[in-house]
Scaffold this motif. Structure first.
Motif, PDB file in Angstrom:
ATOM      1  N   ALA A  64       0.860  -1.199   0.000  1.00 11.44           N
ATOM      2  CA  ALA A  64       0.000   0.000   0.000  1.00 11.44           C
ATOM      3  C   ALA A  64       0.890   1.242   0.000  1.00 11.44           C
ATOM      4  O   ALA A  64       0.604   2.232  -0.691  1.00 11.44           O
ATOM      5  CB  ALA A  64      -0.915  -0.006   1.223  1.00 11.44           C
ATOM      6  N   GLY A  65       1.992   1.179   0.744  1.00 12.01           N
ATOM      7  CA  GLY A  65       2.950   2.286   0.752  1.00 12.01           C
ATOM      8  C   GLY A  65       3.572   2.506  -0.618  1.00 12.01           C
ATOM      9  O   GLY A  65       3.787   3.649  -1.043  1.00 12.01           O
ATOM     10  N   VAL A  66       3.851   1.430  -1.315  1.00 10.56           N
ATOM     11  CA  VAL A  66       4.432   1.525  -2.663  1.00 10.56           C
ATOM     12  C   VAL A  66       3.462   2.258  -3.609  1.00 10.56           C
ATOM     13  O   VAL A  66       3.866   3.111  -4.411  1.00 10.56           O
ATOM     14  CB  VAL A  66       4.759   0.113  -3.203  1.00 10.56           C
ATOM     15  N   GLU A  67       2.173   1.956  -3.483  1.00  9.73           N
ATOM     16  CA  GLU A  67       1.189   2.619  -4.350  1.00  9.73           C
ATOM     17  C   GLU A  67       1.099   4.106  -3.996  1.00  9.73           C
ATOM     18  O   GLU A  67       0.952   4.972  -4.868  1.00  9.73           O
ATOM     19  CB  GLU A  67      -0.164   1.898  -4.250  1.00  9.73           C
ATOM     20  N   SER A  68       1.205   4.402  -2.703  1.00  9.14           N
ATOM     21  CA  SER A  68       1.180   5.798  -2.266  1.00  9.14           C
ATOM     22  C   SER A  68       2.414   6.551  -2.775  1.00  9.14           C
ATOM     23  O   SER A  68       2.310   7.693  -3.241  1.00  9.14           O
ATOM     24  CB  SER A  68       1.108   5.835  -0.738  1.00  9.14           C
TER      25      SER A  68
END
Ligand SMILES: NC(=O)c1ccc[n+]([C@@H]2O[C@H](COP(=O)([O-])OP(=O)(O)OC[C@H]3O[C@@H](n4cnc5c(N)ncnc54)[C@H](OP(=O)(O)O)[C@@H]3O)[C@@H](O)[C@H]2O)c1
Length: 274
Positions: free
Chosen positions: A177-181
């Motif tokens: 999820a952090g990567v997408e952010s």
């Protein structure tokens, strides 16, 4: 221009290109004409991929690097600056999943007799360090190189369908999820310089990692089979499905700040077997 031009090669870096999905992405990009550099920690695996590709008439280049170590990432980009054409595509693929349930619960023989095992801190940190901090460390050097060279390049981050949350995968889901952010953030920060950021989010990949885990554990194999029954297309994705999507993200200069989901229609966050 985000496609390598004949006679004017551009570099594509694929982290974790020494095995699995990354190796398939690297071969695909090299066939499309990119000067393709793979990195990973194992010299042996890097050499093997370069050799195998050469046997197929495909040229790969290799640099040993640990994406979780800032000094190693700096050295990787120094080597690229010295020995490769300008970087136009950076595929942040290196990743690994060491997640557990937040609290593992094992029921004992007697009612109320439970063994509780909280998620270890070290596997949390290992997963986040590799899947999220590694993407940050490589992404910042890649953007710096593109800005310095004036290259309108693209950073493609490999996420996962479980970024929305998934049973037993606190660390991995949160990291992805952090990567997408990060992808959305980089798109708005770098867009004015013509640099793009795109995430590619695979579902379960029918590759070596899945076969290895299923062969080692009949329980895992049964769970994955049940999970596949809940995928709308009832199929996993292939490494080639993802490799062609990465190439598409590199080619299509109108795409940035988005997540391309390649997952047969999506995964449930949990299935109950038996
Ligand atoms: N397999 C799936 O079903 C699936 C589904 C969704 C998303 N993904 C994502 O796809 C990506 C690739 O997965 P995969 O299944 O192909 O993984 P894999 O077979 O385990 O390969 C991982 C690659 O990353 C490299 N790597 C690991 N730690 C590294 C480090 N610290 N520094 C540099 N390289 C490192 C490994 O090489 P070394 O160990 O030699 O360093 C290897 O080349 C990951 O981001 C994963 O989260 C996979």
């Amino acid at each position: 221009m985000s496609e390598p031009i004949a006679g004017s090669p551009r570099t594509a870096l694929v982290t974790g290109g020494s095995r699995g999905l990354g190796a398939a992405i690297a071969r695909h990009l090299a066939r499309e004409g990119w000067h393709t550099v793979i990195c990973g920690r194992s010299e042996e695996d890097l050499d093997a991929r370069v050799r195998e590709a050469a046997e197929e008439g495909v040229e790969l280049h290799r640099v040993r690097a640990d994406v979780t170590d800032p000094a190693s990432v700096d050295a990787l980009f120094e080597e690229l600056a010295e020995s490769a054409p300008p970087l136009e595509l950076c595929v942040n693929n290196a990743g690994g999943n060491y997640s557990h349930r937040l609290v593992g619960v094992r029921e004992g023989d007697d009612p109320g007799d439970r063994e509780l095992k909280p998620h270890p801190v070290d596997t949390w940190e290992r997963t986040v360090r590799l899947c999220l901090t590694g993407v940050f460390l490589v992404g910042r050097r890649a953007a710096e190189a593109m800005l310095r060279d004036g290259t309108p390049g693209v950073i493609v981050n490999i996420s996962s369908a479980v970024s929305a949350g998934s049973y037993g995968q606190s660390a991995y889901s949160a990291a992805k999820a952090g990567v997408e952010s990060l992808t959305r953030t980089w798109a708005v920060e770098l867009g004015e310089y013509g640099i793009r950021a795109v995430a590619v989010s695979p579902g379960v990949i029918d590759g070596a990692a899945l076969r290895r885990r299923s062969a080692a554990s009949p329980r895992h194999a049964a769970y994955m089979e049940a999970l596949r029954g809940h995928v709308p297309l009832r199929r996993w994705c292939s490494e080639q499905d993802i490799a062609t999507t990465v190439a598409f993200a590199a080619r299509n200069t109108a795409i940035t700040g988005t997540v391309l989901e390649v997952d047969g229609g999506g995964l449930p966050s949990r299935v109950v077997v038996g």
